[in-house]
Design a protein around this motif. Sequence first.
Motif, PDB file in Angstrom:
ATOM      1  N   SER A 202       0.790  -1.226   0.000  1.00 35.85           N
ATOM      2  CA  SER A 202       0.000   0.000   0.000  1.00 35.85           C
ATOM      3  C   SER A 202       0.828   1.286   0.000  1.00 35.85           C
ATOM      4  CB  SER A 202      -0.959  -0.015   1.194  1.00 35.85           C
ATOM      5  OG  SER A 202      -1.746   1.137   1.205  1.00 35.85           O
ATOM      6  N   PRO A 203       1.895   1.409   0.794  1.00 33.92           N
ATOM      7  CA  PRO A 203       2.666   2.660   0.763  1.00 33.92           C
ATOM      8  C   PRO A 203       3.290   2.974  -0.597  1.00 33.92           C
ATOM      9  CG  PRO A 203       3.191   1.436   2.739  1.00 33.92           C
ATOM     10  CD  PRO A 203       2.351   0.535   1.878  1.00 33.92           C
ATOM     11  N   ILE A 204       3.578   1.943  -1.363  1.00 43.05           N
ATOM     12  CA  ILE A 204       4.140   2.178  -2.701  1.00 43.05           C
ATOM     13  C   ILE A 204       3.092   2.873  -3.574  1.00 43.05           C
ATOM     14  CG2 ILE A 204       5.157   1.080  -4.740  1.00 43.05           C
ATOM     15  CD1 ILE A 204       6.827   0.900  -2.057  1.00 43.05           C
ATOM     16  N   LEU A 205       1.863   2.346  -3.549  1.00 49.94           N
ATOM     17  CA  LEU A 205       0.780   2.976  -4.302  1.00 49.94           C
ATOM     18  C   LEU A 205       0.506   4.386  -3.792  1.00 49.94           C
ATOM     19  CD1 LEU A 205      -1.773   0.015  -4.546  1.00 49.94           C
ATOM     20  CD2 LEU A 205      -0.271   0.891  -6.349  1.00 49.94           C
ATOM     21  N   GLU A 206       0.502   4.550  -2.462  1.00 52.39           N
ATOM     22  CA  GLU A 206       0.216   5.855  -1.880  1.00 52.39           C
ATOM     23  C   GLU A 206       1.284   6.883  -2.257  1.00 52.39           C
ATOM     24  OE1 GLU A 206      -2.140   3.892   1.904  1.00 52.39           O
ATOM     25  OE2 GLU A 206      -0.028   4.413   2.103  1.00 52.39           O
TER      26      GLU A 206
ATOM     27  N   MET B  73       3.104   6.890  -4.931  1.00 53.57           N
ATOM     28  CA  MET B  73       2.887   7.208  -6.344  1.00 53.57           C
ATOM     29  C   MET B  73       1.697   8.161  -6.508  1.00 53.57           C
ATOM     30  SD  MET B  73       3.816   3.400  -7.957  1.00 53.57           S
ATOM     31  CE  MET B  73       2.274   3.307  -8.747  1.00 53.57           C
ATOM     32  N   GLY B  74       0.619   7.908  -5.790  1.00 51.93           N
ATOM     33  CA  GLY B  74      -0.558   8.748  -5.885  1.00 51.93           C
ATOM     34  C   GLY B  74      -0.349  10.143  -5.324  1.00 51.93           C
ATOM     35  N   LEU B  75       0.475  10.264  -4.307  1.00 55.62           N
ATOM     36  CA  LEU B  75       0.723  11.562  -3.683  1.00 55.62           C
ATOM     37  C   LEU B  75       1.568  12.491  -4.540  1.00 55.62           C
ATOM     38  CD1 LEU B  75       1.200  10.390  -0.012  1.00 55.62           C
ATOM     39  CD2 LEU B  75      -0.515  12.043  -0.796  1.00 55.62           C
ATOM     40  N   GLU B  76       2.149  11.980  -5.617  1.00 59.97           N
ATOM     41  CA  GLU B  76       2.927  12.839  -6.519  1.00 59.97           C
ATOM     42  C   GLU B  76       2.051  13.910  -7.152  1.00 59.97           C
ATOM     43  OE1 GLU B  76       5.042  10.612  -9.472  1.00 59.97           O
ATOM     44  OE2 GLU B  76       6.070   9.391  -7.971  1.00 59.97           O
ATOM     45  N   ASN B  77       0.761  13.619  -7.344  1.00 61.78           N
ATOM     46  CA  ASN B  77      -0.123  14.508  -8.087  1.00 61.78           C
ATOM     47  C   ASN B  77      -1.241  15.135  -7.270  1.00 61.78           C
ATOM     48  OD1 ASN B  77       1.254  13.916 -10.534  1.00 61.78           O
ATOM     49  ND2 ASN B  77       0.185  11.955 -10.583  1.00 61.78           N
TER      50      ASN B  77
ATOM     51  N   TYR C  72       0.448  10.871   8.124  1.00 65.06           N
ATOM     52  CA  TYR C  72       1.278   9.880   7.437  1.00 65.06           C
ATOM     53  C   TYR C  72       1.421  10.231   5.957  1.00 65.06           C
ATOM     54  CZ  TYR C  72       2.246   5.424   5.079  1.00 65.06           C
ATOM     55  OH  TYR C  72       2.735   4.454   4.267  1.00 65.06           O
ATOM     56  N   PHE C  73       0.309  10.583   5.300  1.00 62.65           N
ATOM     57  CA  PHE C  73       0.378  10.972   3.890  1.00 62.65           C
ATOM     58  C   PHE C  73       1.254  12.207   3.704  1.00 62.65           C
ATOM     59  CE2 PHE C  73      -3.652   8.957   1.803  1.00 62.65           C
ATOM     60  CZ  PHE C  73      -3.112   7.699   2.008  1.00 62.65           C
ATOM     61  N   GLY C  74       1.172  13.160   4.644  1.00 65.01           N
ATOM     62  CA  GLY C  74       2.030  14.336   4.566  1.00 65.01           C
ATOM     63  C   GLY C  74       3.501  13.959   4.657  1.00 65.01           C
TER      64      GLY C  74
ATOM     65  N   LEU D  63       4.754  10.971   3.980  1.00 62.90           N
ATOM     66  CA  LEU D  63       5.069  10.145   2.818  1.00 62.90           C
ATOM     67  C   LEU D  63       5.290  11.002   1.574  1.00 62.90           C
ATOM     68  CD1 LEU D  63       5.354   7.121   2.117  1.00 62.90           C
ATOM     69  CD2 LEU D  63       2.923   7.125   1.525  1.00 62.90           C
ATOM     70  N   LYS D  64       4.500  12.043   1.423  1.00 67.61           N
ATOM     71  CA  LYS D  64       4.661  12.939   0.279  1.00 67.61           C
ATOM     72  C   LYS D  64       6.010  13.660   0.349  1.00 67.61           C
ATOM     73  CE  LYS D  64       2.365  16.659  -2.274  1.00 67.61           C
ATOM     74  NZ  LYS D  64       2.027  15.990  -3.518  1.00 67.61           N
ATOM     75  N   ALA D  65       6.435  14.021   1.554  1.00 69.98           N
ATOM     76  CA  ALA D  65       7.654  14.818   1.730  1.00 69.98           C
ATOM     77  C   ALA D  65       8.927  13.982   1.839  1.00 69.98           C
ATOM     78  CB  ALA D  65       7.521  15.686   2.979  1.00 69.98           C
ATOM     79  N   GLY D  66       8.810  12.728   2.251  1.00 71.08           N
ATOM     80  CA  GLY D  66      10.009  11.949   2.551  1.00 71.08           C
ATOM     81  C   GLY D  66      10.126  10.667   1.765  1.00 71.08           C
ATOM     82  N   ALA D  67      11.225   9.987   2.007  1.00 67.38           N
ATOM     83  CA  ALA D  67      11.496   8.703   1.355  1.00 67.38           C
ATOM     84  C   ALA D  67      10.632   7.611   1.986  1.00 67.38           C
ATOM     85  CB  ALA D  67      12.971   8.341   1.496  1.00 67.38           C
ATOM     86  N   THR D  68       9.966   6.859   1.167  1.00 68.26           N
ATOM     87  CA  THR D  68       9.087   5.787   1.643  1.00 68.26           C
ATOM     88  C   THR D  68       9.841   4.824   2.556  1.00 68.26           C
ATOM     89  OG1 THR D  68       7.872   5.964  -0.433  1.00 68.26           O
ATOM     90  CG2 THR D  68       7.478   3.995   0.873  1.00 68.26           C
ATOM     91  N   SER D  69      11.086   4.515   2.200  1.00 72.91           N
ATOM     92  CA  SER D  69      11.871   3.556   2.974  1.00 72.91           C
ATOM     93  C   SER D  69      12.222   4.071   4.368  1.00 72.91           C
ATOM     94  CB  SER D  69      13.155   3.200   2.217  1.00 72.91           C
ATOM     95  OG  SER D  69      13.938   4.363   2.003  1.00 72.91           O
ATOM     96  N   LYS D  70      12.098   5.378   4.598  1.00 78.50           N
ATOM     97  CA  LYS D  70      12.316   5.932   5.941  1.00 78.50           C
ATOM     98  C   LYS D  70      10.994   6.210   6.653  1.00 78.50           C
ATOM     99  CE  LYS D  70      16.796   8.071   5.346  1.00 78.50           C
ATOM    100  NZ  LYS D  70      17.588   9.285   5.535  1.00 78.50           N
ATOM    101  N   VAL D  71      10.026   6.732   5.928  1.00 79.40           N
ATOM    102  CA  VAL D  71       8.755   7.127   6.530  1.00 79.40           C
ATOM    103  C   VAL D  71       8.002   5.920   7.077  1.00 79.40           C
ATOM    104  CG1 VAL D  71       6.465   8.097   6.028  1.00 79.40           C
ATOM    105  CG2 VAL D  71       8.525   9.235   5.172  1.00 79.40           C
ATOM    106  N   VAL D  72       7.884   4.873   6.290  1.00 76.45           N
ATOM    107  CA  VAL D  72       7.062   3.725   6.686  1.00 76.45           C
ATOM    108  C   VAL D  72       7.586   3.052   7.952  1.00 76.45           C
ATOM    109  CG1 VAL D  72       6.194   1.466   5.968  1.00 76.45           C
ATOM    110  CG2 VAL D  72       6.147   3.387   4.372  1.00 76.45           C
ATOM    111  N   PRO D  73       8.873   2.743   8.061  1.00 72.62           N
ATOM    112  CA  PRO D  73       9.330   2.111   9.305  1.00 72.62           C
ATOM    113  C   PRO D  73       9.145   2.994  10.541  1.00 72.62           C
ATOM    114  CG  PRO D  73      10.945   1.775   7.580  1.00 72.62           C
ATOM    115  CD  PRO D  73       9.941   2.766   7.057  1.00 72.62           C
TER     116      PRO D  73
END
Length: 135
Positions: free
Chosen positions: A14-18, A20-24, A81-83, A85-95
């Motif tokens: 799910s975070p991968i999709l999120e 990608m979606g938060l780019e726009n 979380y979305f904020g 995730l939009k601003a940071g690297a997924t590999s850091k935000v999610v953990p």
Amino acid sequence: FVLLLLTAIFWGFSPILEKMGLENTSPLIALSVRSFGVAIILLFTLAFTGRFRQLAHVGGKTIAIFVASGMLAGLLGMWTYFGALKAGATSKVVPIAACYPLITAFLSILILKENVTLIRILGTLLIISGIWLVK
């Protein structure tokens, strides 16, 4: 065990999709679209499985508990979380976001009066170590 494995797969993808979606779009719009989509699917699922009528039998206390949970996790938690995730690297935000078991462990002892055990203390220390390594 199978359900837990499926949960980990769903939550891991799910975070991968999120991201990608938060780019726009903004986190608030993303959360609104996500929540609306889930609500529609849930209503169809209740209708399709014949469980829609069971909603009328849910007690007021149970409704209040789940509304509060939805506000904390489903709205405020997901929005922040979305904020992140939009601003940071997924590999850091999610953990780091996934450190919520620390809060749950503390609150379960404080509110639910669950026991403190050596295993829980060790698990908590491992979580803290993991967060420190990822940051």
